[in-house]
Motif scaffolding. Structure first.
Motif, PDB file in Angstrom:
ATOM      1  N   ARG A 160       0.805  -1.198   0.000  1.00  0.00           N
ATOM      2  CA  ARG A 160       0.000   0.000   0.000  1.00  0.00           C
ATOM      3  C   ARG A 160       0.849   1.264   0.000  1.00  0.00           C
ATOM      4  NH1 ARG A 160      -4.137   2.196   1.283  1.00  0.00           N
ATOM      5  NH2 ARG A 160      -3.412   2.911   3.293  1.00  0.00           N
ATOM      6  N   ALA A 161       1.992   1.148   0.669  1.00  0.00           N
ATOM      7  CA  ALA A 161       2.902   2.293   0.701  1.00  0.00           C
ATOM      8  C   ALA A 161       3.298   2.648  -0.729  1.00  0.00           C
ATOM      9  CB  ALA A 161       4.134   1.970   1.531  1.00  0.00           C
ATOM     10  N   ARG A 162       3.303   1.660  -1.606  1.00  0.00           N
ATOM     11  CA  ARG A 162       3.682   1.914  -2.992  1.00  0.00           C
ATOM     12  C   ARG A 162       2.463   2.042  -3.886  1.00  0.00           C
ATOM     13  NH1 ARG A 162       8.129  -0.944  -4.732  1.00  0.00           N
ATOM     14  NH2 ARG A 162       9.813  -0.230  -3.460  1.00  0.00           N
ATOM     15  N   GLY A 163       1.317   2.128  -3.261  1.00  0.00           N
ATOM     16  CA  GLY A 163       0.102   2.390  -4.017  1.00  0.00           C
ATOM     17  C   GLY A 163      -0.414   1.208  -4.808  1.00  0.00           C
ATOM     18  N   ALA A 164       0.129   0.054  -4.543  1.00  0.00           N
ATOM     19  CA  ALA A 164      -0.287  -1.112  -5.303  1.00  0.00           C
ATOM     20  C   ALA A 164      -1.443  -1.807  -4.611  1.00  0.00           C
ATOM     21  CB  ALA A 164       0.882  -2.073  -5.456  1.00  0.00           C
ATOM     22  N   LYS A 165      -2.546  -1.896  -5.292  1.00  0.00           N
ATOM     23  CA  LYS A 165      -3.650  -2.639  -4.717  1.00  0.00           C
ATOM     24  C   LYS A 165      -3.653  -4.050  -5.295  1.00  0.00           C
ATOM     25  CE  LYS A 165      -8.434  -2.992  -3.722  1.00  0.00           C
ATOM     26  NZ  LYS A 165      -9.815  -2.786  -4.076  1.00  0.00           N
TER      27      LYS A 165
ATOM     28  N   THR B 190       1.793  -7.170  -9.995  1.00  0.00           N
ATOM     29  CA  THR B 190       2.585  -6.706  -8.862  1.00  0.00           C
ATOM     30  C   THR B 190       3.492  -7.821  -8.335  1.00  0.00           C
ATOM     31  OG1 THR B 190       0.808  -5.171  -8.277  1.00  0.00           O
ATOM     32  CG2 THR B 190       2.378  -5.700  -6.537  1.00  0.00           C
ATOM     33  N   VAL B 191       4.662  -7.397  -7.838  1.00  0.00           N
ATOM     34  CA  VAL B 191       5.612  -8.343  -7.247  1.00  0.00           C
ATOM     35  C   VAL B 191       5.150  -8.705  -5.837  1.00  0.00           C
ATOM     36  CG1 VAL B 191       7.997  -8.687  -6.466  1.00  0.00           C
ATOM     37  CG2 VAL B 191       7.524  -7.333  -8.539  1.00  0.00           C
TER      38      VAL B 191
ATOM     39  N   THR C 102       8.239 -13.701  -7.389  1.00  0.00           N
ATOM     40  CA  THR C 102       6.857 -14.163  -7.490  1.00  0.00           C
ATOM     41  C   THR C 102       6.006 -12.985  -7.925  1.00  0.00           C
ATOM     42  OG1 THR C 102       7.111 -15.860  -5.813  1.00  0.00           O
ATOM     43  CG2 THR C 102       4.874 -15.145  -6.291  1.00  0.00           C
ATOM     44  N   LEU C 103       5.350 -13.161  -9.053  1.00  0.00           N
ATOM     45  CA  LEU C 103       4.503 -12.102  -9.593  1.00  0.00           C
ATOM     46  C   LEU C 103       3.044 -12.515  -9.497  1.00  0.00           C
ATOM     47  CD1 LEU C 103       6.412 -11.301 -12.935  1.00  0.00           C
ATOM     48  CD2 LEU C 103       6.858 -10.413 -10.639  1.00  0.00           C
TER      49      LEU C 103
ATOM     50  N   ARG D 184       5.507  -2.764  -9.411  1.00  0.00           N
ATOM     51  CA  ARG D 184       4.652  -3.126 -10.538  1.00  0.00           C
ATOM     52  C   ARG D 184       5.471  -3.837 -11.604  1.00  0.00           C
ATOM     53  NH1 ARG D 184      -0.569  -2.446  -8.957  1.00  0.00           N
ATOM     54  NH2 ARG D 184      -1.236  -0.272  -9.016  1.00  0.00           N
ATOM     55  N   PHE D 185       4.805  -4.654 -12.407  1.00  0.00           N
ATOM     56  CA  PHE D 185       5.461  -5.166 -13.610  1.00  0.00           C
ATOM     57  C   PHE D 185       4.545  -4.970 -14.801  1.00  0.00           C
ATOM     58  CE2 PHE D 185       3.081  -9.047 -12.565  1.00  0.00           C
ATOM     59  CZ  PHE D 185       2.629  -9.432 -13.811  1.00  0.00           C
ATOM     60  N   VAL D 186       5.155  -4.770 -15.958  1.00  0.00           N
ATOM     61  CA  VAL D 186       4.399  -4.608 -17.199  1.00  0.00           C
ATOM     62  C   VAL D 186       5.154  -5.330 -18.318  1.00  0.00           C
ATOM     63  CG1 VAL D 186       3.503  -2.983 -18.909  1.00  0.00           C
ATOM     64  CG2 VAL D 186       3.466  -2.351 -16.497  1.00  0.00           C
TER      65      VAL D 186
END
Ligand code: GDP
Ligand code: MG
Length: 372
Positions: free
Chosen positions: A146-151, A259-260, A274-275, A331-333
């Motif tokens: 969450r600190a990195r904004g990833a939900k 997300t990782v 692990t993604l 994040r990964f793309v």
């Protein structure tokens, strides 16, 4: 501007750098022409010249979030995807026991002999429907991601021991879930204990704003014994029910993004990550940018240690082939071609290095004032 050197600022203002240096001196700061100034310091100087700082809207090609959110492919077909669930609760209330119990009874695909592999997440199947569980400690997952904004989480199971009731980390977990707007299902655990007091748990959770359906609220409570494997089926049914209400959708036919979950350096295999695929389908050979690193997906292993060639939405997979080790929450793309992935990856890696350096030399408004 996020940051400019004294020289660059002088240039923009059409002033001599020496004049800016003099102004800084008046403010009590000894600066050189190459000194980096932060946004606040820049504004302060500009205000002094009666110049308004225009926020320049720049599209940062190295901002992964842009690609993550990319909408141009949005006409791809949306299909249902499995819910991603975390388990949270106070220490010793039974999170690990519950995760193990669910995994032991319901390992995916039911393939005999499938050895469960710890990759930070696993998937099970109930009534023909899949559920993904994040296996990393819920709190850590929530805070770093969450600190990195990833939900990443769609739903959280809050484990509360019936013989212990609501404890500090229970409340912390509730706050995390509420802040992330993630629905909570309460698992009242250790019901097998003679000292179990589920009414007390309901009472204490009511005080935290989680009111059971039986009591006129809308929070689902399920009594369980993680140790004895009791109530697990009902709990999973409720997970599917809440997931259904959420109408979770993703697109299979686009390049993967997600997300990782965790990553480390493995002696033999190099960078191992692990993604969690959140949208699209990830395939072996895909050119990929992951946080500040990049590569090509060399090999993929699923949660039961099998090699797989592709992974769809809500699927956790462990991959190799990255040039460096990313961080949980990154994040990964996936990109169409390797050249683009390499360019963005290298630029991001360079930026990350640069940021570390700037951080060290930056004059902030705080230390401007400190020196006044
Ligand atoms: P965590 O810290 O939340 O991961 O808790 P654990 O899963 O490690 O469990 C803490 C302790 O409680 C362990 O000794 C478990 O065996 C025990 N425990 C967990 N679930 C139950 C349960 O349903 N009934 C009983 N009697 N003990 C349980
Ligand atoms: Mg544990």
């Amino acid at each position: 501007y996020e940051s400019l050197s004294v020289g660059e600022l002088a240039n923009k203002l059409g002033k001599e750098p020496s004049e800016i240096i003099k102004k800084l001196f008046m403010l009590g700061v000894m600066a050189t022409i190459n000194q980096e100034l932060d946004k606040d310091a820049i504004e302060l100087i500009c205000a002094d010249y009666g110049v308004e700082v225009e926020e320049e809207v720049r599209i940062d090609v190295t901002d992964l979030e842009i690609y993550f959110e990319e909408s141009e492919e949005q006409d791809a077909e949306l299909t249902e995807r499995p819910p991603v669930v975390t388990i949270m609760g106070h220490v010793d209330h039974g999170k690990t026991t519950l995760l193990d119990s669910i995994r032991d009874t319901k390992v995916t695909q039911g393939e005999a002999g499938g050895i469960t592999q710890h990759i930070g997440a696993y998937q099970i199947e109930v009534e023909g429907k899949k559920i993904t569980f994040l296996d990393t400690p819920g709190h850590a997952a929530f805070t770093t991601m969450r600190a990195r904004g990833a939900k990443v989480t769609d739903l959280t199971i809050l484990v509360v021991a019936a013989d212990d009731g609501v404890m500090p980390q229970t409340i912390e977990a509730i706050n995390h879930a509420k802040a992330a707007e993630v629905p909570i299902i309460v698992a009242v655990n250790k019901m097998d204990k003679p000292t179990a007091n589920p009414d007390r748990v309901m009472q204490e959770l009511t005080e935290q704003g989680l009111v059971a359906e039986d009591w006129g609220g809308d929070t689902i409570f399920v009594p369980i014994s993680a140790l004895k494997g009791e109530g697990i089926d009902q709990l999973l049914e409720m997970v599917l029910l809440v997931a259904e209400v959420g109408e979770l959708k993703a697109r299979k036919d686009i390049n993967a993004r997600g997300t990782v979950i965790e990553a480390q350096l493995d002696r033999g295999r190099g960078s191992v990550a692990t993604l969690l695929v959140q949208d699209g389908t990830l395939r072996v050979g895909d050119p990929i940018v992951v946080g500040n690193t990049y590569g090509r997906v060399r090999a993929m292993i699923n949660d039961i240690g099998r090699r797989v060639k592709e992974a769809g939405p809500s699927t956790p997979v462990e991959i190799t082939g990255l040039s460096d080790v990313p961080q949980a929450g990154d994040r990964f793309v996936v990109f169409e071609d390797e050249k683009t992935a390499r360019q963005i990856g290298e630029a991001r890696a360079g930026e990350a290095l640069q940021e570390q350096r700037v951080e060290k030399t930056r004059v902030t408004l705080d230390n401007l004032f400190d020196q006044m």
